[in-house]
Design a protein around this motif. Structure first.
Motif, short mmCIF file in Angstrom:
data_model
loop_
_atom_site.label_atom_id
_atom_site.label_comp_id
_atom_site.label_asym_id
_atom_site.label_seq_id
_atom_site.Cartn_x
_atom_site.Cartn_y
_atom_site.Cartn_z
N HIS A 1 -5.70 -0.13 5.93
CA HIS A 1 -5.44 0.63 6.57
C HIS A 1 -6.65 0.71 6.87
CE1 HIS A 1 -8.39 3.92 4.14
NE2 HIS A 1 -7.07 4.32 3.63
N HIS B 1 2.21 5.26 -1.80
CA HIS B 1 1.15 6.28 -3.15
C HIS B 1 2.47 6.86 -3.56
CE1 HIS B 1 -3.26 5.74 -2.02
NE2 HIS B 1 -2.61 5.47 -0.61
N ASP C 1 0.89 2.61 4.22
CA ASP C 1 0.44 3.70 2.60
C ASP C 1 0.75 5.07 3.07
OD1 ASP C 1 -1.94 4.75 2.30
OD2 ASP C 1 -2.98 5.07 3.94
N HIS D 1 0.97 -1.42 -0.37
CA HIS D 1 0.11 0.01 -0.11
C HIS D 1 1.04 1.29 0.34
CE1 HIS D 1 -3.77 2.42 1.98
NE2 HIS D 1 -3.12 2.53 0.75
N LYS E 1 -8.63 -0.60 -6.51
CA LYS E 1 -8.75 0.12 -5.15
C LYS E 1 -10.02 1.04 -5.83
CE LYS E 1 -7.60 2.85 -1.52
NZ LYS E 1 -6.54 3.54 -1.11
#
Ligand SMILES: [Zn+2]
Length: 450
Positions: A234, A62, A307, A60, A147
């Motif tokens: 999360h 970004h 995350d 996970h 997602k």
């Protein structure tokens, strides 16, 4: 050098630290030998008492490229990953521009990643109300999951989906046995009026536990109705994991992760006007987080992931201190292992408990369980070497993320990542970048398309 040996008295094999010598050849673990096994013709890395574990798999992350390179990029994020002992990461579909909701956008993202990867990198595709017809194409191109958000994502081009949208794509997910990843917050008006936007407690109360549990109930219902894989990303609310663990008794297709920030920080200690700590769902109270730890210890979580969701400092509103205007996302990809190990030590949780949650278990979730996540004959030689006795203070100079802004700054942590191997190549040596761009693009190879 494509063939060499790695020796340690503490090599993590079959959930225990044992004395072993790994024989690495052409990017794979050729053999796992018991004890000290020197072969005269091969280079021999004697790591003594350092801990040798499978490379961390962060499912996970970004990265924001292409289109928002000023937030984070493949070069910096994967360098941070490598320095932190993360050898594989899977990137989320919403922060690039264009968002990864079509095959065309997915190809642009692959191009953006080319020649920048210091660790292995795969991708998820996204579900938004307008792209029902793009989901199958994304899956066929090799995304590891789809997602979606049940509340506003923070990115206008990535609007949230409803139950109806999910029901439209569920048969496609079922056909290819690909997981649906859900950001589980279902917003409603049942929240207090905000009086002081700089108050952390007011921010916390603006995203209450019931937003999470309502969304989780919807996720569980979708999972049941269509018998598809559903993964809750999360998780922060302890009441949510109670619901998930109850539902898990009837299916192995429901999975859940939590993140270091929910296990390391507590709401009570977060100062006002410090949106560096802002993420969604929010970091909750200590009593809640203690419960997350007890679920972790009783195998309530399938795996842990960072995350990592950075933004330029201005977007974090560090000067105004306004939690409600700030970007919600925490930057921390590089420090997952020491942050979690430090907290494990404090709580008396063994490293043996933590390692599978960062390696073997995410590999299983991603369908990579025959290739990654274990130190096993025939597996990819993705290996991390940790000095668990070394302590360090997290200063700006060691941060490799594009921006130095992270709530972990100035923390004193246990466990220093010393050496890292990606695809059988040493990329980090003595906590310094050694060889760049050894990562590969990863694609999901579908098991049962019919
Ligand atoms: Zn995220």
């Amino acid at each position: 050098m494509t063939e060499f040996l790695i020796y340690s008295k503490q090599t993590f094999i079959e959930n225990a630290f044992v004395e072993a010598t790994l024989h690495i050849k052409d990017g794979k673990i050729q053999n796992v030998n018991n004890g000290y096994q020197k072969l005269s013709n091969l280079p021999f890395f004697d790591y003594g008492n350092l801990v040798v574990i499978p490379g961390i798999i962060d499912a996970h992350v970004h990265i924001n490229e292409p289109g928002r390179e000023d937030w984070e990029g493949f070069y910096t994020a994967t360098k941070a990953a490598a320095m932190g002992g993360v050898t594989t990461l899977i990137e989320m579909p919403l922060n690039a521009s264009p968002v990864t909701t079509t095959v065309e956008a997915f190809k642009l993202k692959q191009n953006a990643a080319t020649n920048k990867l210091h660790v292995n990198c795969g991708f998820y595709g996204g579900t938004i109300p307008s792209n029902t017809n793009d989901i199958e194409g994304l899956i066929k191109e090799g995304v590891f999951g789809i997602k979606g958000f049940l509340t506003h994502s923070g990115i206008d081009e990535f609007p949230n989906i409803t139950q109806k949208d999910l029901e439209a794509i569920a048969p496609i997910l079922k056909k290819y046995d690909v997981p649906l990843l859900l950001h589980c917050e279902l917003s409603d008006e049942d929240v207090p009026e905000v009086e002081n936007p700089k108050s952390y407690i007011e921010y916390l109360h603006s995203r209450p536990q019931h937003w999470e549990t309502n969304a989780i109930e919807l996720a569980i219902a979708i999972q049941k109705k269509f018998d598809i894989k559903v993964h809750i990303v999360h998780l922060s609310a302890s009441k949510g994991i109670e619901l998930i663990n109850k539902a898990k008794k009837e299916t192995d297709k429901l999975t859940v992760e939590t993140c270091p920030q929910y296990l390391f920080f507590n709401a009570e200690a977060i100062p006002d006007a410090s949106p560096i700590f802002k993420c969604a769902p929010p970091i909750r109270e200590k009593a809640n987080n203690d419960k997350l730890w007890s679920f972790l210890q009783s195998d309530g979580f399938n795996f842990l992931a960072s995350d990592h969701s950075p933004a330029p400092p201005a977007r974090k509103q560090l000067e105004s201190g306004d939690f409600f205007k700030a970007w919600g996302g925490i930057s921390g990809l590089q420090f997952t292992l020491p942050v979690l190990y430090t907290e494990c030590k404090k709580r008396g949780v063994k490293l043996e408990k933590l390692i599978p949650l960062l390696t073997e278990n995410p590999a299983k979730f991603l369908g990579l369980e025959n290739q990654k996540g274990l130190l096993k004959k025939g597996f990819d030689a993705d290996i991390t070497v940790l000095d668990k006795n070394e302590k360090f203070k997290l200063t700006e100079t060691i941060i490799e993320h594009k921006h130095k802004a992270t709530p972990y700054l100035n923390e004193n942590l246990n466990g220093l990542v010393k050496h890292v191997f990606v695809n059988g190549i040493q990329v980090v040596n003595n906590s310094k970048m050694h060889k760049e761009q050894q990562g590969k693009l990863l694609f999901n190879t579908l098991n049962n398309p019919f």
